[in-house]
Motif scaffolding. Structure first.
Motif, mmCIF file in Angstrom:
data_model
loop_
_atom_site.group_PDB
_atom_site.id
_atom_site.type_symbol
_atom_site.label_atom_id
_atom_site.label_comp_id
_atom_site.label_asym_id
_atom_site.label_seq_id
_atom_site.Cartn_x
_atom_site.Cartn_y
_atom_site.Cartn_z
ATOM 1 N N SER A 4 17.359 9.639 9.960
ATOM 2 C CA SER A 4 16.897 9.296 11.223
ATOM 3 C C SER A 4 17.313 7.919 11.989
ATOM 4 C CB SER A 4 15.347 9.563 11.549
ATOM 5 O OG SER A 4 15.089 10.684 11.169
ATOM 6 N N THR A 5 17.482 6.966 11.287
ATOM 7 C CA THR A 5 17.783 5.646 11.528
ATOM 8 C C THR A 5 19.043 4.974 11.056
ATOM 9 O OG1 THR A 5 16.685 4.644 9.802
ATOM 10 C CG2 THR A 5 15.267 5.345 11.716
ATOM 11 N N ARG A 6 19.587 5.761 9.901
ATOM 12 C CA ARG A 6 20.853 4.914 9.154
ATOM 13 C C ARG A 6 20.410 3.820 8.703
ATOM 14 N NH1 ARG A 6 22.580 6.036 14.302
ATOM 15 N NH2 ARG A 6 23.137 3.686 14.562
ATOM 16 N N LEU A 7 18.971 3.429 8.492
ATOM 17 C CA LEU A 7 18.775 2.067 7.849
ATOM 18 C C LEU A 7 18.038 2.345 6.696
ATOM 19 C CD1 LEU A 7 17.339 0.025 11.403
ATOM 20 C CD2 LEU A 7 19.723 -0.065 9.761
ATOM 21 N N THR A 8 18.149 1.267 5.649
ATOM 22 C CA THR A 8 17.636 1.514 4.495
ATOM 23 C C THR A 8 16.047 0.956 4.337
ATOM 24 O OG1 THR A 8 19.584 1.032 3.345
ATOM 25 C CG2 THR A 8 17.546 0.633 2.011
ATOM 26 N N ALA A 61 0.923 -1.138 -0.016
ATOM 27 C CA ALA A 61 -0.056 0.056 -0.017
ATOM 28 C C ALA A 61 0.748 1.258 -0.042
ATOM 29 C CB ALA A 61 -0.936 -0.028 1.330
ATOM 30 N N ILE A 62 1.970 1.214 0.772
ATOM 31 C CA ILE A 62 2.999 2.351 0.900
ATOM 32 C C ILE A 62 3.886 2.488 -0.493
ATOM 33 C CG2 ILE A 62 4.558 3.524 2.228
ATOM 34 C CD1 ILE A 62 2.068 3.209 3.560
ATOM 35 N N ASN A 63 4.029 1.285 -1.225
ATOM 36 C CA ASN A 63 4.806 1.232 -2.293
ATOM 37 C C ASN A 63 4.170 2.096 -3.368
ATOM 38 O OD1 ASN A 63 7.059 0.063 -4.100
ATOM 39 N ND2 ASN A 63 5.387 -1.047 -5.095
ATOM 40 N N LYS A 64 3.040 2.446 -3.472
ATOM 41 C CA LYS A 64 2.266 2.950 -4.455
ATOM 42 C C LYS A 64 2.545 4.418 -4.367
ATOM 43 C CE LYS A 64 -1.289 -0.343 -4.814
ATOM 44 N NZ LYS A 64 -2.606 -0.999 -4.979
ATOM 45 N N ILE A 65 3.174 4.864 -3.267
ATOM 46 C CA ILE A 65 3.133 6.488 -3.197
ATOM 47 C C ILE A 65 4.211 6.955 -4.341
ATOM 48 C CG2 ILE A 65 2.241 6.546 -0.943
ATOM 49 C CD1 ILE A 65 5.302 7.019 -0.161
ATOM 50 N N LYS A 66 4.013 8.283 -4.565
ATOM 51 C CA LYS A 66 4.892 8.858 -5.921
ATOM 52 C C LYS A 66 6.227 9.603 -5.005
ATOM 53 C CE LYS A 66 1.158 8.938 -9.265
ATOM 54 N NZ LYS A 66 0.353 9.991 -10.162
ATOM 55 N N ASN A 67 6.103 9.905 -3.951
ATOM 56 C CA ASN A 67 7.205 10.459 -3.354
ATOM 57 C C ASN A 67 7.906 9.623 -2.439
ATOM 58 O OD1 ASN A 67 4.888 10.505 -1.639
ATOM 59 N ND2 ASN A 67 5.324 12.459 -0.682
ATOM 60 N N ARG A 68 8.170 8.571 -2.762
ATOM 61 C CA ARG A 68 8.839 7.535 -1.937
ATOM 62 C C ARG A 68 10.420 8.167 -1.738
ATOM 63 N NH1 ARG A 68 8.441 1.813 -5.278
ATOM 64 N NH2 ARG A 68 10.801 2.068 -4.699
ATOM 65 N N PRO A 69 11.050 8.757 -2.560
ATOM 66 C CA PRO A 69 12.327 9.155 -2.106
ATOM 67 C C PRO A 69 12.062 10.000 -0.934
ATOM 68 C CG PRO A 69 11.974 9.503 -4.496
ATOM 69 C CD PRO A 69 10.818 8.970 -3.840
ATOM 70 N N GLU A 70 11.116 10.899 -0.679
ATOM 71 C CA GLU A 70 10.930 11.895 0.584
ATOM 72 C C GLU A 70 11.063 11.034 1.844
ATOM 73 O OE1 GLU A 70 8.003 14.821 0.211
ATOM 74 O OE2 GLU A 70 8.141 14.918 -1.695
ATOM 75 N N LEU A 71 10.066 9.934 1.750
ATOM 76 C CA LEU A 71 10.043 8.947 2.966
ATOM 77 C C LEU A 71 11.327 8.231 3.104
ATOM 78 C CD1 LEU A 71 8.118 7.539 4.970
ATOM 79 C CD2 LEU A 71 7.399 5.867 3.234
ATOM 80 N N GLU A 72 11.949 7.710 2.005
ATOM 81 C CA GLU A 72 13.323 7.075 2.314
ATOM 82 C C GLU A 72 14.248 7.780 2.822
ATOM 83 O OE1 GLU A 72 14.350 4.289 -1.487
ATOM 84 O OE2 GLU A 72 13.136 5.692 -2.106
ATOM 85 N N THR A 73 14.458 9.218 2.567
ATOM 86 C CA THR A 73 15.537 9.978 2.674
ATOM 87 C C THR A 73 15.227 10.439 4.455
ATOM 88 O OG1 THR A 73 15.825 11.275 0.847
ATOM 89 C CG2 THR A 73 16.347 12.226 2.615
ATOM 90 N N SER A 74 14.142 10.536 4.592
ATOM 91 C CA SER A 74 13.540 10.964 6.024
ATOM 92 C C SER A 74 13.977 9.920 6.857
ATOM 93 C CB SER A 74 12.141 11.305 6.268
ATOM 94 O OG SER A 74 11.661 11.580 7.500
ATOM 95 N N ILE A 75 13.577 8.569 6.708
ATOM 96 C CA ILE A 75 13.991 7.237 7.468
ATOM 97 C C ILE A 75 15.341 6.938 7.593
ATOM 98 C CG2 ILE A 75 13.442 5.057 7.593
ATOM 99 C CD1 ILE A 75 10.901 5.299 6.562
ATOM 100 N N LYS A 76 16.241 7.265 6.381
ATOM 101 C CA LYS A 76 17.601 7.043 6.549
ATOM 102 C C LYS A 76 18.365 8.120 7.336
ATOM 103 C CE LYS A 76 21.363 4.989 4.365
ATOM 104 N NZ LYS A 76 21.570 3.687 4.348
#
Length: 328
Positions: free
Chosen positions: A126-130, A109-124
């Motif tokens: 804050s957590t250093r994890l992919t 369900a989350i895979n379908k968002i078009k701004n995935r890079p923003e979510l990826e960068t925010s998590i990376k």
């Protein structure tokens, strides 16, 4: 004397093998971003056994922060990231998961968002994890292997209702996993019902949306048993057993009808008693429970599975299948 010596030797061998199996088990942590919330798991995996030892979640409802244009808003990205940081600290500091054994996975369900890079960068940051993403096909396969007992693979189907979509999977004659997706989950059904501009009741609006999607349901191979995972099945089983869940809880059409009828009347009530009903109302909200209950009942009915065996799987989760596939 010889018999006693042999017994001691066998006993030592048994203890050694059991100890080796225990020591050999790999201790993994997984954080799932789903449509309904952000969840954390601890799963021990060895050659012969997969065991879930911890499960917790924050009911943030990421799906509610995704627009009709498939964009997750910035405040939801911050909230999801914050939830992940909290759960990561729990897994590392309280559950003793090593950082290189911890994975963050976004559901289909989350895979379908078009701004995935923003979510990826925010998590990376804050957590250093992919952040790992999976699509509907992968999630269906992982959910099947993570929910259906191995001795039932050729005899059973699996249904998983999340916050944003529903997956049904089964093992085909060629020993590969076949599946279909219904693009509705508990949260998205609630959202779509609210968006309908009619004077119909909430339940009627949900049914209109659900039946429209189910009218084009794909054919599937008929099986003996249906194993169910996802929050609405957990809620239905929790209500049925008053919170005393076994590993597999049999569910019937009447169980869903009871949940729907109960929470259709609870939408404007406060509930403070220490009961299963009040717990579910506070955790999910009445409308999500009604929407999810209707989606589960109507989908299983469309599959003609209420004449078969339907079981909620307490420790079923697609993250188990993901870990088994990606940590070999």
């Amino acid at each position: 004397m010889l018999v006693k010596h042999m017994f001691r030797s066998l006993l030592f061998l048994f203890i050694f093998l059991c100890h080796s199996a225990l020591i050999g088990a790999e201790h993994y942590g997984a954080i799932e971003i789903g449509g309904k919330g952000v969840k954390a798991y601890v799963i021990d995996i060895d050659a012969n056994l997969t065991k879930m030892t911890y499960r917790n979640g924050l009911n943030t409802s990421p799906q509610s922060g995704i627009s009709e244009h498939h964009l997750m808003n910035s405040s939801m990205i911050k909230q999801v990231t914050s939830d992940i940081v909290v759960l990561k600290n729990v897994l590392l500091n309280e559950q003793n998961v090593l950082e290189d054994h911890l994975f963050i996975i976004a559901s289909s369900a989350i895979n379908k968002i078009k701004n995935r890079p923003e979510l990826e960068t925010s998590i990376k940051n804050s957590t250093r994890l992919t952040l790992h993403f999976i699509d509907e096909s992968e999630e269906s396969r992982f959910a099947f292997y993570g929910s259906v007992p191995k001795d039932q693979w050729n005899k059973a189907s699996m249904i998983d209702i999340g916050g944003g979509n529903t997956k049904v999977a089964w093992m085909g004659s060629n020993h590969t996993i076949d599946f279909f997706e219904v693009p509705l989950g508990t949260v998205s059904t609630t959202q779509n019902a609210h968006a309908l501009d009619t004077n119909a009741s909430f339940e009627q609006k949900c049914l209109r949306i659900i039946n429209k999607e189910l009218s084009s349901i794909k054919s599937f191979e008929n099986k003996e048993t249906l194993f169910a995972s996802g929050g609405i099945f957990w809620a239905t089983a929790y209500l049925k057993t008053n919170g005393h869940l076994d590993s597999f809880v049999p569910l019937e059409k009447a169980d869903f009808e009871h949940l729907i009828a109960l929470f259709s009347q609870e939408q404007r009530k406060e509930c403070t008693e220490a009961t299963a009903q009040c717990y579910l109302l506070g955790y999910y909200g009445a409308k999500n429970l009604v929407a999810g209950g209707l989606l589960a009942k109507e989908t299983i009915e469309a599959m003609k599975f209420f004449n078969q065996k339907v079981y909620f799987v307490k420790d079923g989760a697609w993250v188990i299948g993901w870990l088994l596939t990606n940590t070999k």
